[in-house]
Scaffold this active site. Structure first.
Site, PDB file in Angstrom:
ATOM      1  CG  ASP A  72      43.398  41.794  37.114  1.00  0.00           C
ATOM      2  OD1 ASP A  72      43.825  41.388  36.018  1.00  0.00           O
ATOM      3  OD2 ASP A  72      42.220  42.165  37.286  1.00  0.00           O
ATOM      4  CG  ASP A 271      43.574  40.286  32.330  1.00  0.00           C
ATOM      5  OD1 ASP A 271      44.127  40.530  33.423  1.00  0.00           O
ATOM      6  OD2 ASP A 271      42.348  40.161  32.213  1.00  0.00           O
TER       7      ASP A 271
END
Ligand SMILES: *[C@@H]1O[C@H](CO)[C@@H](O)[C@H](O)[C@H]1NC(C)=O
Ligand SMILES: *[C@@H]1O[C@H](CO)[C@@H](O)[C@H](O)[C@H]1NC(C)=O
Ligand SMILES: CC(=O)N[C@H]1CO[C@H](CO)[C@@H](O)[C@@H]1O
Length: 495
Positions: A72, A271
């Site tokens: 992430d 992201d």
């Protein structure tokens, strides 16, 4: 009950050229379905849909315990599930959240485990999921490289069935007091020369991509890498997310026609922990009307689109450009944006809306959604087409078109001199993030001002010129997110 296949476990492989400090690791792709849990049917379908995300297989402790963590770029803590975590032991929670834990960590089995009792670990993500526990220190091994004494979260409460590998800025860790995160330690311990890494997710149809800490693989992109500046919080000057300026988005058709979608620059966060792409609602709706897509995010959480685009979409691309007309351009082919997964959802009991302008049995879902929480995120549906180098020291992101499915490899170390083979920073156009005080711990009420500024290297020019400001509600929404980011991280992923 878990209805999706377990994640694909992928072994890390060390890849050290003698003189290079580069750590390479394969990342596996889990079965990917976009979120189905917004509002109305949050409880129902959310539970069935574990999986989704790019996982890295790492090991923690002595002797090593293997855990699979979601990679992430939108959050900054590494955390693992305690083997006694509520989700891992409670049948009713597993029923509620869609399955048991994927890989857990047992601290009592690690001789190098050190509890950090002073700092509670508490993280919540934008999709409502989260984890609570304590922090600890232990060794972590990624791609065959051992990092010593990393501070990590140990979750004893969680609604997510795997831990996370947060690789964002350490300013964005979930504690009030920042600590050196995994990227900082890789550099501090001399394992990489500079806090930078490259992420290549590869095509939707591929099972895995790679992350390269401290390096760039010139075989994994075509054309040249062009850098754009990361936007700091302009009140504090702190960099806490990979926010860059999306200056243009064009739908290009096979016949050469083009449909410009963006009229003014938009700050977007890169992201990898987010499955889909979230754009300002007006922009998303313009795309839907151009393509005949049906927005059902209020009910089933999906945007529907005719699967015909997968068969006869040849030539249609979404051209994302950053930082102005000399900035990097990434073309996302329509088959990376249209996902043929609705049939699986229907098997899960998804009530698709009646009367769509295409055949009921030819329904696909679309990879762009309205950022209705005011957060604009370029997630995996965008990132798979891009080769992205994140440079946390020079606060730049360099991008090029990904060379998908290319098995070749030519790894160059990223040195103190910067990213090799990158051309100058393009930043004629900037969407600036500004913050002003928001109540709450460490919080701020950021606002977004959109400015077109000359190249910062060309300071002789007059200062930034303000373009039309976004409507107030949009500003407020982005603000809320930016303000929270120091607290909650910006990871958003499918559970
Ligand atoms: C973590 O703790 C907070 C505060 O007590 C609570 O609201 C939240 O639901 C907890 N999260 C999980 C995943 O249990
Ligand atoms: C593909 O789409 C174009 C335009 O929508 C149409 O003119 C063409 O006939 C289609 N081709 C096929 C093989 O369906
Ligand atoms: C296919 C399947 O398992 N569906 C279940 C999804 O979750 C809801 C709510 O928990 C159940 O009612 C469904 O049966």
């Amino acid at each position: 009950m878990r209805v999706l296949p377990a994640l694909i476990a992928v072994g890390g492989t060390a890849s050290f050229a003698t003189a290079q400090r580069v750590v390479s690791m394969g990342i596996g792709k889990a079965k990917r379905l976009p979120p189905l849990h917004k509002r109305a049917i949050l409880q129902e379908l959310h539970n069935n849909l574990t999986g989704g995300g790019y996982y890295a297989e790492v090991s923690v402790g002595t002797p090593p315990q293997i855990v699979n963590l979601i990679v992430d770029t939108g959050s900054s803590d590494v955390w693992v599930l305690d083997s006694n975590a509520d989700l891992c032991t409670s049948r009713s929670m597993q029923d509620e959240y869609g399955g048991g834990c994927i890989a857990t960590f047992d601290p009592s089995e690690s001789s190098t485990y050190t509890a950090l009792s002073d700092a509670p670990f508490q993280i919540a993500y934008l999709d409502g999921s989260g984890a609570n526990g304590t922090y600890f220190q232990d060794h972590i091994n990624i791609g065959g490289t051992e990092i010593e004494s990393l501070q990590m979260g140990l979750a004893d409460e969680s609604t997510i069935n795997s831990g996370l590998l947060g690789i964002g800025y350490s300013a964005n860790v979930a504690t009030m007091i920042p600590y050196p995160n995994i990227i900082d330690l890789l550099e501090e311990q001399g394992l990489i020369a500079i806090r930078a890494y490259s992420l290549w997710l590869n095509a939707y149809s591929a099972d895995m991509g790679t992350i390269l800490f401290g390096g760039v693989d010139t075989e994994k992109f075509v054309g040249e890498l062009i850098a754009v500046p990361v936007l700091p919080d302009s009140r504090t000057g702190i960099y806490h997310s990979f926010t860059v300026t999306l200056s243009s988005l064009i739908l290009s058709y096979a016949d050469g026609s083009a449909d410009p979608i963006i009229q003014q620059p938009v700050p977007v966060i890169l992201d990898s922990g987010t499955t889909l792409t979230y754009l300002p609602p007006r922009i998303a709706y313009n795309i839907y009307s151009a393509l005949g897509a049906v927005d059902d995010t209020l009910y089933t959480g999906l945007v529907y689109i005719d699967c015909t685009y997968l068969r006869n979409g040849s030539g249609l691309t979404f051209d994302f450009q950053f930082g102005g007309s000399s900035g990097p351009l990434v073309r996302v082919p329509v088959n990376e944006m249209v996902l043929d997964n609705v049939r699986e959802y229907i098997e899960l009991g998804l009530p698709i809306p009646p009367g769509m302008p295409f055949a009921d049995d030819d329904v696909c879902s679309f990879g762009i959604q309205p950022g209705d929480q005011g957060i604009y995120l370029l997630g995996d549906t965008f990132l798979r087409s891009a080769y992205v180098v994140y440079d946390l020291e020079n606060h730049e992101v360099a991008m090029a078109q990904a060379h998908i499915n290319n098995p070749g490899s030519n790894v160059l170390e990223i040195t103190r001199d910067g990213i090799p083979d990158v051309s100058g920073v393009a930043s004629q156009v900037t969407a600036e993030q500004t913050a002003t005080g928001l109540p709450g711990p460490g919080g701020a009420v950021p606002t977004v001002t959109v400015t077109a500024s000359p190249d910062p290297n060309d300071r002789a020019n007059a200062g930034p010129k303000t373009l039309t400001a976004p409507p107030a509600w949009e500003v407020a929404a982005v603000a809320a997110v930016a303000g929270l980011s120091g607290l909650i991280g910006v990871g958003l992923f499918v559970i």
